[in-house]
Enzyme design. Structure first.
Site, PDB file in Angstrom:
ATOM      1  N   HIS A 274      65.043  41.876  39.768  1.00  0.00           N
ATOM      2  CA  HIS A 274      64.352  43.024  40.337  1.00  0.00           C
ATOM      3  C   HIS A 274      64.963  43.467  41.661  1.00  0.00           C
ATOM      4  CE1 HIS A 274      61.246  45.739  41.619  1.00  0.00           C
ATOM      5  NE2 HIS A 274      61.034  45.032  42.701  1.00  0.00           N
ATOM      6  N   CYS A 275      65.573  42.560  42.406  1.00  0.00           N
ATOM      7  CA  CYS A 275      65.928  42.870  43.794  1.00  0.00           C
ATOM      8  C   CYS A 275      67.347  43.382  44.000  1.00  0.00           C
ATOM      9  CB  CYS A 275      65.700  41.631  44.674  1.00  0.00           C
ATOM     10  SG  CYS A 275      63.953  41.207  44.856  1.00  0.00           S
ATOM     11  N   ILE A 276      68.350  42.591  43.626  1.00  0.00           N
ATOM     12  CA  ILE A 276      69.724  42.911  44.016  1.00  0.00           C
ATOM     13  C   ILE A 276      70.218  44.243  43.441  1.00  0.00           C
ATOM     14  CG2 ILE A 276      72.104  42.088  44.106  1.00  0.00           C
ATOM     15  CD1 ILE A 276      71.079  39.277  44.021  1.00  0.00           C
TER      16      ILE A 276
END
Length: 456
Positions: A274-276
């Site tokens: 979800h983040c990078i």
């Protein structure tokens, strides 16, 4: 304000505070469990009735949270869940842990945060602490959340307390989990920050206070943009090494022996999680609003986004050595989770690889012990597809096997022995083998480990 703060502080210290967590996913459920373990009554709020029912049944659906923990806490009356925001009337603290995806135009989608805050605002009462954890752009807490809550007539820092604390979750990490990952906390006012730190300090080992919500929001974006940019660098190096007949994996392994000034990052088929893949675009979008052009960050994003195309080109190169085209070939994708030994498929590059292979006319199958089915909405194929077995005796039917996720459960010895050609994007297979094509490495270049096969 002082009286409200003192009352809440005392409730937190005596564990009489009723805590709530909005969003019971990979971030929210572990946090709710840690709060309950610390002695608080923790209530999860989620619109997904299946998650709420799982908590009621004492069952975990997140691999990092043992079912035994959920069962024990639920039995003790310390953990429950609901779909009804009316429970906010009874809560003293709320942590917002909802998704923050990107729109197709690569600008932030605030709809989940807005929906959560709307639900909270209906039942907001004096003395509450609201903490946003969802990854977002600097300014979200005071530009979006604060005005919505203050529309009730209550004032942040006076009638209720507001803070931001970025989630730091690494699914499948056996060492670092919610309780022992340092927690950054930035409040709307110093009192807001102190109260948020008090709450988190009850359940998490290390608290890192910062001066404002905007600093805390930027901290999260720096952490993940740092990774995205360095992965972009090593992915570009992999493309370069491929042209120069150099093994990028050997280069990185040798470089990481330097005891200072270097941190190893490894190439791969693209970014997942979800983040990078998402956070740098939040930062880029916000920077452009100020008139700043973040060229370095966007270049890394461009390189990383192109890696699935490079993988499919590698598949075509591998099949060409067998006088076969991608069109009409049977290709098995090994692993569709975004990283090894978890079931998380968010932003997985495997979905792009599968879609690109299908667009070139390949017959696409996949194997993944963690993901039994990929739904049509999750990839460009548009149809549901179930995992196949990748065991000895079943591999030779495929024209090419592409290792996208290097799960430990895969039998790499069997792959080398039975597969006609393999494209290895994770350096899962050590050594040099005539049927193995590696991302960023010439096929004829043997690696220092020799010709043994091992799991990376």
């Amino acid at each position: 304000m002082a009286a409200l703060a003192d009352t809440l502080r005392e409730k937190i210290r005596t564990r009489r505070a009723r805590t709530g967590v909005v969003g019971l996913g990979y971030v929210g459920l572990p946090l709710a469990v840690e709060l309950a373990k610390a002695g608080f009554h923790a209530t999860g709020i989620d619109l997904d009735a299946r998650k709420v029912q799982a908590i009621a049944d004492g069952r975990s659906y997140i691999p990092d949270v043992p079912t035994a923990d959920v069962q024990a806490l639920q039995a003790k009356g310390l953990l429950d869940a609901t779909t009804d925001f009316a429970i906010v009337r009874d809560l003293d603290t709320i942590n917002i842990c909802v998704p923050t995806p990107l729109r197709k135009t690569k600008d932030p989608d605030m709809s989940y945060i807005v929906s959560a805050v709307e639900g909270i605002a209906k039942y907001l009462h004096p003395g509450m602490l609201i903490v946003l954890e969802s990854t977002t752009y600097p300014g979200t807490t005071d530009e979006v959340v604060q005005p919505m809550l203050e529309a009730t007539g209550l004032k942040a820092g006076v009638d209720f307390f507001l803070a931001f604390s970025p989630e730091r979750v690494d699914p499948g990490n056996p060492t670092f989990q919610t309780h022992n990952v340092p927690k950054v906390v930035g409040g709307f006012t110093p009192t807001c920050s102190q109260l948020a730190a008090e709450l988190y300090g009850s359940a998490i080992q290390t608290i890192v206070p910062v001066s404002s919500t905007r600093v805390a929001e930027m901290v999260k974006l720096l952490e993940n943009t740092f990774r995205a940019v360095n992965i972009g660098l090593v992915n570009e190096l992999a493309l370069m090494c491929d042209r120069m007949n150099i093994n990028v994996w050997e280069v990185v392994d040798a470089a990481k022996t330097k005891p200072f000034g270097f941190m190893p990052f490894y190439p791969g088929p693209g970014l997942g999680g979800h983040c990078i893949p998402i956070d740098p675009f939040y930062l880029s979008w916000k920077a452009k609003q100020t008139g700043f052009d973040p060229r370095f960050i966007e270049l890394a994003g461009h390189i990383n986004a192109g890696m699935p195309h490079y993988v499919v080109d590698k598949v075509a190169e591998a099949l060409n050595t067998r006088r076969k085209a991608v069109n009409g070939s049977k290709v098995l994708v090994a692993g569709v989770a975004y990283k090894r030994d978890i079931d998380d498929m968010r932003e997985s590059p495997a979905m792009d690889v599968m879609g690109l292979l299908l667009a070139r006319g390949a017959s696409v199958s996949y194997a993944d012990p963690w993901v039994p089915e990929v739904h049509g909405r999750e990839w460009s194929g548009g149809y549901d597809i179930k995992a196949v077995d990748m065991t000895r005796g079943s591999i030779s039917q495929y024209d090419c096997v592409v290792i996208v996720t290097d799960h430990k459960a895969f039998d790499y010895d069997a792959l080398v022995q039975e597969a006609d050609v393999i494209v290895d994007t994770r350096n899962a297979i050590k050594g040099s083998h005539p049927n193995v094509f590696k991302l960023g490495a010439p096929r004829e270049a043997a690696s220092p480990e020799g010709d043994t096969v091992a799991i990376a």
